[in-house]
Design a protein around this motif. Structure first.
Motif, PDB file in Angstrom:
ATOM      1  N   GLY A 106      12.553  32.117   8.686  1.00 45.10           N
ATOM      2  CA  GLY A 106      11.253  32.121   9.084  1.00 45.10           C
ATOM      3  C   GLY A 106      10.169  33.242   8.145  1.00 45.10           C
ATOM      4  O   GLY A 106      10.764  34.179   8.153  1.00 45.10           O
ATOM      5  N   LEU A 107       8.781  32.893   8.353  1.00 42.00           N
ATOM      6  CA  LEU A 107       7.926  33.729   7.729  1.00 42.00           C
ATOM      7  C   LEU A 107       6.754  34.062   8.713  1.00 42.00           C
ATOM      8  O   LEU A 107       6.274  33.258   9.082  1.00 42.00           O
ATOM      9  CB  LEU A 107       7.277  33.114   6.318  1.00 42.00           C
ATOM     10  CG  LEU A 107       6.110  33.901   5.890  1.00 42.00           C
ATOM     11  CD1 LEU A 107       6.584  35.182   5.303  1.00 42.00           C
ATOM     12  CD2 LEU A 107       5.404  33.488   4.778  1.00 42.00           C
ATOM     13  N   GLU A 112       2.600  35.996  13.862  1.00 40.87           N
ATOM     14  CA  GLU A 112       2.877  34.551  13.906  1.00 40.87           C
ATOM     15  C   GLU A 112       3.564  34.090  13.014  1.00 40.87           C
ATOM     16  O   GLU A 112       3.373  34.337  11.667  1.00 40.87           O
ATOM     17  CB  GLU A 112       1.437  33.932  14.007  1.00 40.87           C
ATOM     18  CG  GLU A 112       0.687  34.120  15.322  1.00 40.87           C
ATOM     19  CD  GLU A 112       1.235  33.583  16.792  1.00 40.87           C
ATOM     20  OE1 GLU A 112       1.942  32.521  16.664  1.00 40.87           O
ATOM     21  OE2 GLU A 112       1.407  34.070  17.787  1.00 40.87           O
ATOM     22  N   VAL A 113       4.747  33.222  13.342  1.00 39.80           N
ATOM     23  CA  VAL A 113       5.600  32.470  12.372  1.00 39.80           C
ATOM     24  C   VAL A 113       4.744  31.100  11.862  1.00 39.80           C
ATOM     25  O   VAL A 113       4.072  30.601  12.632  1.00 39.80           O
ATOM     26  CB  VAL A 113       6.737  32.074  12.881  1.00 39.80           C
ATOM     27  CG1 VAL A 113       7.565  31.596  11.808  1.00 39.80           C
ATOM     28  CG2 VAL A 113       7.556  33.253  13.591  1.00 39.80           C
ATOM     29  N   ILE A 114       4.506  31.388  10.373  1.00 39.25           N
ATOM     30  CA  ILE A 114       3.696  30.186   9.862  1.00 39.25           C
ATOM     31  C   ILE A 114       4.496  29.220   9.106  1.00 39.25           C
ATOM     32  O   ILE A 114       4.103  28.243   8.908  1.00 39.25           O
ATOM     33  CB  ILE A 114       2.731  30.787   9.022  1.00 39.25           C
ATOM     34  CG1 ILE A 114       3.214  31.617   7.868  1.00 39.25           C
ATOM     35  CG2 ILE A 114       1.670  31.500  10.058  1.00 39.25           C
ATOM     36  CD1 ILE A 114       2.197  31.742   6.663  1.00 39.25           C
ATOM     37  N   LEU A 212      15.258  33.230  16.362  1.00 34.87           N
ATOM     38  CA  LEU A 212      14.371  32.535  17.019  1.00 34.87           C
ATOM     39  C   LEU A 212      13.100  32.067  16.011  1.00 34.87           C
ATOM     40  O   LEU A 212      12.326  31.250  16.231  1.00 34.87           O
ATOM     41  CB  LEU A 212      13.731  33.424  18.281  1.00 34.87           C
ATOM     42  CG  LEU A 212      14.739  33.652  19.314  1.00 34.87           C
ATOM     43  CD1 LEU A 212      13.874  34.385  20.269  1.00 34.87           C
ATOM     44  CD2 LEU A 212      15.238  32.002  19.883  1.00 34.87           C
ATOM     45  N   ALA A 213      12.816  33.104  15.118  1.00 33.67           N
ATOM     46  CA  ALA A 213      11.638  32.832  14.222  1.00 33.67           C
ATOM     47  C   ALA A 213      11.502  31.498  13.499  1.00 33.67           C
ATOM     48  O   ALA A 213      10.431  30.936  14.019  1.00 33.67           O
ATOM     49  CB  ALA A 213      11.415  33.907  13.027  1.00 33.67           C
ATOM     50  N   ALA A 214      12.263  30.994  12.947  1.00 31.06           N
ATOM     51  CA  ALA A 214      12.349  29.800  12.192  1.00 31.06           C
ATOM     52  C   ALA A 214      12.121  28.503  13.264  1.00 31.06           C
ATOM     53  O   ALA A 214      11.441  27.646  13.149  1.00 31.06           O
ATOM     54  CB  ALA A 214      13.519  29.459  11.492  1.00 31.06           C
ATOM     55  N   LEU A 215      12.795  28.624  14.304  1.00 33.10           N
ATOM     56  CA  LEU A 215      12.781  27.644  15.376  1.00 33.10           C
ATOM     57  C   LEU A 215      11.572  27.605  16.055  1.00 33.10           C
ATOM     58  O   LEU A 215      11.087  26.567  16.443  1.00 33.10           O
ATOM     59  CB  LEU A 215      14.026  28.009  16.495  1.00 33.10           C
ATOM     60  CG  LEU A 215      15.342  27.997  16.019  1.00 33.10           C
ATOM     61  CD1 LEU A 215      16.377  28.586  17.139  1.00 33.10           C
ATOM     62  CD2 LEU A 215      15.765  26.664  15.564  1.00 33.10           C
ATOM     63  N   ALA A 216      10.739  28.576  16.199  1.00 31.52           N
ATOM     64  CA  ALA A 216       9.464  28.337  16.793  1.00 31.52           C
ATOM     65  C   ALA A 216       8.602  27.677  16.025  1.00 31.52           C
ATOM     66  O   ALA A 216       7.878  26.727  16.691  1.00 31.52           O
ATOM     67  CB  ALA A 216       8.876  30.117  16.741  1.00 31.52           C
ATOM     68  N   ILE A 217       8.364  27.862  14.741  1.00 31.58           N
ATOM     69  CA  ILE A 217       7.459  27.039  13.938  1.00 31.58           C
ATOM     70  C   ILE A 217       8.164  25.602  13.932  1.00 31.58           C
ATOM     71  O   ILE A 217       7.269  24.520  13.890  1.00 31.58           O
ATOM     72  CB  ILE A 217       7.269  27.562  12.606  1.00 31.58           C
ATOM     73  CG1 ILE A 217       6.354  26.570  11.742  1.00 31.58           C
ATOM     74  CG2 ILE A 217       8.703  27.557  11.708  1.00 31.58           C
ATOM     75  CD1 ILE A 217       4.794  26.958  12.456  1.00 31.58           C
ATOM     76  N   LEU A 218       9.465  25.234  13.810  1.00 32.59           N
ATOM     77  CA  LEU A 218      10.034  23.830  13.968  1.00 32.59           C
ATOM     78  C   LEU A 218       9.494  23.402  15.024  1.00 32.59           C
ATOM     79  O   LEU A 218       9.172  22.049  15.058  1.00 32.59           O
ATOM     80  CB  LEU A 218      11.325  23.924  13.689  1.00 32.59           C
ATOM     81  CG  LEU A 218      11.712  24.123  12.398  1.00 32.59           C
ATOM     82  CD1 LEU A 218      13.332  24.799  12.217  1.00 32.59           C
ATOM     83  CD2 LEU A 218      11.797  23.060  11.335  1.00 32.59           C
TER      84      LEU A 218
END
Length: 261
Positions: A106-107, A112-114, A212-218
Protein backbone atom coordinates in the motif's frame (compact mmCIF):
# COMPACT_ATOMS: atom_id res chain seq x y z
CA UNK A 1 5.48 21.21 -0.68
CA UNK A 2 5.83 17.73 -2.19
CA UNK A 3 4.62 17.04 -5.70
CA UNK A 4 1.22 15.28 -5.84
CA UNK A 5 1.46 11.54 -6.45
CA UNK A 6 0.11 10.17 -9.74
CA UNK A 7 -2.42 7.69 -8.35
CA UNK A 8 -2.69 5.66 -11.55
CA UNK A 9 1.10 5.28 -11.69
CA UNK A 10 1.17 4.32 -8.01
CA UNK A 11 -1.56 1.72 -8.56
CA UNK A 12 0.33 0.27 -11.51
CA UNK A 13 3.53 0.16 -9.46
CA UNK A 14 1.74 -1.67 -6.63
CA UNK A 15 0.30 -4.15 -9.13
CA UNK A 16 3.68 -4.87 -10.69
CA UNK A 17 5.27 -5.18 -7.26
CA UNK A 18 2.62 -7.72 -6.22
CA UNK A 19 3.22 -9.72 -9.39
CA UNK A 20 6.99 -9.67 -8.80
CA UNK A 21 6.49 -10.86 -5.22
CA UNK A 22 4.16 -13.62 -6.38
CA UNK A 23 6.74 -14.92 -8.86
CA UNK A 24 9.49 -14.80 -6.22
CA UNK A 25 7.50 -16.66 -3.57
CA UNK A 26 6.04 -19.29 -5.90
CA UNK A 27 9.56 -20.58 -6.53
CA UNK A 28 9.57 -21.82 -2.93
CA UNK A 29 5.96 -22.96 -2.56
CA UNK A 30 5.59 -26.63 -1.61
CA UNK A 31 9.37 -27.05 -1.85
CA UNK A 32 10.09 -27.93 1.82
CA UNK A 33 11.14 -24.36 2.61
CA UNK A 34 13.02 -23.76 5.88
CA UNK A 35 11.15 -21.70 8.48
CA UNK A 36 13.01 -19.43 10.90
CA UNK A 37 11.49 -17.66 13.89
CA UNK A 38 12.00 -13.93 14.33
CA UNK A 39 12.47 -12.36 17.78
CA UNK A 40 8.72 -11.67 17.99
CA UNK A 41 8.08 -15.40 17.39
CA UNK A 42 6.59 -14.91 13.95
CA UNK A 43 7.87 -17.10 11.11
CA UNK A 44 9.98 -16.02 8.15
CA UNK A 45 11.30 -17.91 5.13
CA UNK A 46 13.56 -17.28 2.16
CA UNK A 47 10.36 -16.70 0.18
CA UNK A 48 9.43 -13.75 2.44
CA UNK A 49 12.86 -12.19 1.98
CA UNK A 50 13.04 -12.72 -1.78
CA UNK A 51 9.48 -11.45 -2.27
CA UNK A 52 10.29 -8.31 -0.29
CA UNK A 53 13.44 -7.68 -2.34
CA UNK A 54 11.38 -8.00 -5.53
CA UNK A 55 8.77 -5.54 -4.25
CA UNK A 56 11.32 -2.96 -3.15
CA UNK A 57 13.09 -3.12 -6.49
CA UNK A 58 9.86 -2.25 -8.32
CA UNK A 59 9.01 0.57 -5.90
CA UNK A 60 12.49 2.09 -5.97
CA UNK A 61 12.49 2.21 -9.77
CA UNK A 62 9.17 4.07 -9.88
CA UNK A 63 9.31 6.22 -6.72
CA UNK A 64 12.94 6.43 -5.58
CA UNK A 65 12.37 9.25 -3.07
CA UNK A 66 9.49 7.64 -1.17
CA UNK A 67 9.78 6.18 2.32
CA UNK A 68 9.21 2.47 2.88
CA UNK A 69 7.98 0.45 5.85
CA UNK A 70 8.50 -3.26 5.13
CA UNK A 71 7.93 -6.20 7.44
CA UNK A 72 11.31 -7.86 6.96
CA UNK A 73 13.70 -4.94 6.34
CA UNK A 74 12.02 -2.28 8.46
CA UNK A 75 11.75 1.46 7.83
CA UNK A 76 13.60 3.44 5.17
CA UNK A 77 13.39 7.23 5.22
CA UNK A 78 12.02 9.22 2.34
CA UNK A 79 9.52 11.90 1.36
CA UNK A 80 6.38 12.34 -0.72
CA UNK A 81 4.76 9.06 0.35
CA UNK A 82 5.31 5.88 2.33
CA UNK A 83 5.00 2.37 0.92
CA UNK A 84 3.80 -0.16 3.50
CA UNK A 85 4.80 -3.69 2.53
CA UNK A 86 4.07 -7.22 3.68
CA UNK A 87 5.91 -9.44 1.19
CA UNK A 88 4.11 -12.64 2.16
CA UNK A 89 1.07 -12.45 4.38
CA UNK A 90 0.21 -15.90 5.72
CA UNK A 91 3.71 -17.35 6.09
CA UNK A 92 2.58 -20.17 8.39
CA UNK A 93 0.09 -21.41 5.83
CA UNK A 94 2.56 -20.90 2.98
CA UNK A 95 5.20 -23.00 4.76
CA UNK A 96 2.71 -25.85 5.14
CA UNK A 97 1.70 -25.81 1.48
CA UNK A 98 -1.54 -23.86 1.88
CA UNK A 99 -3.07 -21.57 -0.74
CA UNK A 100 -4.30 -18.50 1.18
CA UNK A 101 -1.19 -16.29 1.28
CA UNK A 102 0.31 -13.45 -0.70
CA UNK A 103 1.85 -9.96 -0.78
CA UNK A 104 0.23 -6.75 0.46
CA UNK A 105 1.53 -3.40 -0.83
CA UNK A 106 0.00 0.00 0.00
CA UNK A 107 1.03 3.60 -0.59
CA UNK A 108 0.19 6.07 2.17
CA UNK A 109 0.27 9.83 1.46
CA UNK A 110 -0.59 12.40 4.12
CA UNK A 111 -2.03 9.74 6.40
CA UNK A 112 -4.32 8.08 3.82
CA UNK A 113 -3.69 5.00 1.69
CA UNK A 114 -4.22 6.05 -1.94
CA UNK A 115 -3.09 2.97 -3.89
CA UNK A 116 -2.39 -0.66 -3.23
CA UNK A 117 -2.27 -4.22 -4.44
CA UNK A 118 -2.48 -7.76 -3.14
CA UNK A 119 -2.17 -11.19 -4.68
CA UNK A 120 -3.07 -14.80 -4.03
CA UNK A 121 -0.23 -16.38 -6.05
CA UNK A 122 -1.32 -20.00 -5.53
CA UNK A 123 -4.68 -19.09 -7.07
CA UNK A 124 -3.17 -16.95 -9.85
CA UNK A 125 -5.02 -13.79 -8.73
CA UNK A 126 -3.78 -10.19 -8.49
CA UNK A 127 -5.85 -7.39 -6.93
CA UNK A 128 -5.15 -3.66 -7.22
CA UNK A 129 -6.82 -0.32 -6.53
CA UNK A 130 -6.24 3.43 -6.63
CA UNK A 131 -8.14 6.30 -5.04
CA UNK A 132 -10.94 7.24 -7.42
CA UNK A 133 -9.95 4.56 -9.94
CA UNK A 134 -11.76 1.49 -8.61
CA UNK A 135 -10.62 -1.94 -7.45
CA UNK A 136 -9.77 -4.80 -9.78
CA UNK A 137 -8.98 -8.50 -9.81
CA UNK A 138 -6.75 -8.93 -12.84
CA UNK A 139 -8.84 -7.16 -15.53
CA UNK A 140 -12.22 -7.31 -13.78
CA UNK A 141 -13.60 -4.37 -11.79
CA UNK A 142 -14.80 -5.45 -8.37
CA UNK A 143 -17.77 -4.45 -6.23
CA UNK A 144 -18.79 -5.37 -2.72
CA UNK A 145 -22.08 -7.18 -2.22
CA UNK A 146 -25.49 -5.58 -1.75
CA UNK A 147 -26.59 -7.81 1.15
CA UNK A 148 -28.01 -5.56 3.88
CA UNK A 149 -29.46 -8.03 6.39
CA UNK A 150 -27.03 -9.56 8.88
CA UNK A 151 -29.03 -12.79 8.98
CA UNK A 152 -28.12 -13.24 5.30
CA UNK A 153 -24.51 -12.14 5.64
CA UNK A 154 -21.25 -14.05 5.40
CA UNK A 155 -18.68 -12.97 7.97
CA UNK A 156 -14.98 -13.38 7.16
CA UNK A 157 -12.54 -13.42 10.09
CA UNK A 158 -8.81 -12.90 10.43
CA UNK A 159 -6.74 -14.23 13.34
CA UNK A 160 -9.24 -15.89 15.69
CA UNK A 161 -6.90 -15.88 18.70
CA UNK A 162 -6.78 -12.09 18.74
CA UNK A 163 -10.46 -11.60 17.92
CA UNK A 164 -11.52 -13.87 20.78
CA UNK A 165 -9.48 -11.94 23.36
CA UNK A 166 -10.36 -8.81 25.31
CA UNK A 167 -13.48 -6.70 25.59
CA UNK A 168 -14.65 -7.30 22.01
CA UNK A 169 -14.85 -11.09 22.22
CA UNK A 170 -18.53 -11.30 23.15
CA UNK A 171 -19.41 -8.98 20.29
CA UNK A 172 -17.49 -11.05 17.78
CA UNK A 173 -19.24 -14.16 19.04
CA UNK A 174 -22.64 -12.47 18.64
CA UNK A 175 -21.80 -11.60 15.04
CA UNK A 176 -20.85 -15.21 14.34
CA UNK A 177 -24.10 -16.41 15.92
CA UNK A 178 -26.23 -14.02 13.88
CA UNK A 179 -24.60 -14.37 10.47
CA UNK A 180 -25.69 -16.85 7.84
CA UNK A 181 -22.13 -18.23 7.72
CA UNK A 182 -18.62 -17.45 8.96
CA UNK A 183 -15.30 -18.21 7.31
CA UNK A 184 -11.71 -17.67 8.48
CA UNK A 185 -9.10 -17.48 5.71
CA UNK A 186 -6.73 -15.06 7.47
CA UNK A 187 -5.67 -11.54 6.53
CA UNK A 188 -5.19 -11.24 2.79
CA UNK A 189 -7.51 -14.05 1.63
CA UNK A 190 -10.17 -13.20 4.20
CA UNK A 191 -10.39 -9.54 3.24
CA UNK A 192 -10.39 -10.36 -0.47
CA UNK A 193 -13.59 -12.36 0.05
CA UNK A 194 -15.24 -9.04 0.89
CA UNK A 195 -13.61 -7.17 -2.00
CA UNK A 196 -14.85 -9.85 -4.39
CA UNK A 197 -18.44 -9.66 -3.11
CA UNK A 198 -18.27 -13.11 -1.47
CA UNK A 199 -18.61 -11.84 2.12
CA UNK A 200 -20.27 -8.84 3.74
CA UNK A 201 -17.79 -8.15 6.55
CA UNK A 202 -14.22 -8.90 7.58
CA UNK A 203 -12.71 -8.43 11.05
CA UNK A 204 -9.06 -8.44 12.07
CA UNK A 205 -7.16 -7.65 15.27
CA UNK A 206 -3.65 -7.78 16.69
CA UNK A 207 -1.84 -7.04 13.41
CA UNK A 208 0.64 -4.49 12.03
CA UNK A 209 0.29 -1.66 9.49
CA UNK A 210 1.55 -3.83 6.61
CA UNK A 211 -1.32 -6.28 7.22
CA UNK A 212 -3.96 -3.58 6.65
CA UNK A 213 -2.73 -0.75 4.41
CA UNK A 214 -3.31 -2.35 1.00
CA UNK A 215 -6.58 -3.91 2.11
CA UNK A 216 -8.03 -0.53 3.11
CA UNK A 217 -7.81 0.95 -0.38
CA UNK A 218 -9.00 -2.28 -2.03
CA UNK A 219 -12.12 -2.41 0.17
CA UNK A 220 -12.95 1.26 -0.22
CA UNK A 221 -12.48 1.33 -3.99
CA UNK A 222 -14.73 -1.73 -4.29
CA UNK A 223 -17.44 0.35 -2.60
CA UNK A 224 -16.97 -0.84 0.96
CA UNK A 225 -16.05 0.83 4.24
CA UNK A 226 -12.85 0.28 6.23
CA UNK A 227 -12.40 1.50 9.80
CA UNK A 228 -10.93 0.69 13.17
CA UNK A 229 -13.12 -1.00 15.78
CA UNK A 230 -14.45 2.41 16.90
CA UNK A 231 -15.45 3.49 13.41
CA UNK A 232 -12.46 5.80 12.96
CA UNK A 233 -9.43 5.90 10.66
CA UNK A 234 -6.72 4.83 13.12
CA UNK A 235 -6.48 1.21 11.97
CA UNK A 236 -2.81 1.49 10.97
CA UNK A 237 -2.06 2.59 14.54
CA UNK A 238 -4.42 0.29 16.44
CA UNK A 239 -3.83 -2.91 14.45
CA UNK A 240 -7.51 -3.79 14.31
CA UNK A 241 -10.01 -3.28 11.52
CA UNK A 242 -13.62 -3.65 10.44
CA UNK A 243 -14.24 -3.87 6.72
CA UNK A 244 -17.72 -4.23 5.28
CA UNK A 245 -19.86 -3.67 2.21
CA UNK A 246 -20.93 -0.42 3.98
CA UNK A 247 -24.49 -1.67 4.41
CA UNK A 248 -23.74 -3.72 7.54
CA UNK A 249 -20.98 -1.52 8.99
CA UNK A 250 -23.10 0.15 11.65
CA UNK A 251 -24.43 -3.22 12.79
CA UNK A 252 -20.92 -4.66 13.14
CA UNK A 253 -19.63 -1.64 15.06
CA UNK A 254 -22.57 -1.81 17.48
CA UNK A 255 -22.00 -5.49 18.04
CA UNK A 256 -18.30 -5.20 18.88
CA UNK A 257 -18.56 -2.09 21.07
CA UNK A 258 -16.86 -2.85 24.39
CA UNK A 259 -19.18 -4.41 26.93
CA UNK A 260 -19.65 -2.40 30.11
CA UNK A 261 -18.86 -4.27 33.34
Amino acid sequence: MAEPVDVERAMDTARHAAMAAAAASLRYWRKDVKVDMKPDRTPVTAADRDAEAAILEVIRLAFPSHAILAEESGAQAGEGGRWIVDPLDGTRGFARGGSFWGPLIGLEVDGEVIAGAAALPALGETYFAGRGLGAYRDGERLSVSTVAEWSEATLSLGELKALHAGSRAAGVQSLVAGAASTRSYGDVAGALQLVSGRAEAWLEAGVRPWDLAALAILVEEAGGRFSDFDGGRRFLETGHAVATNSLVHAHVLRAIAPRKP
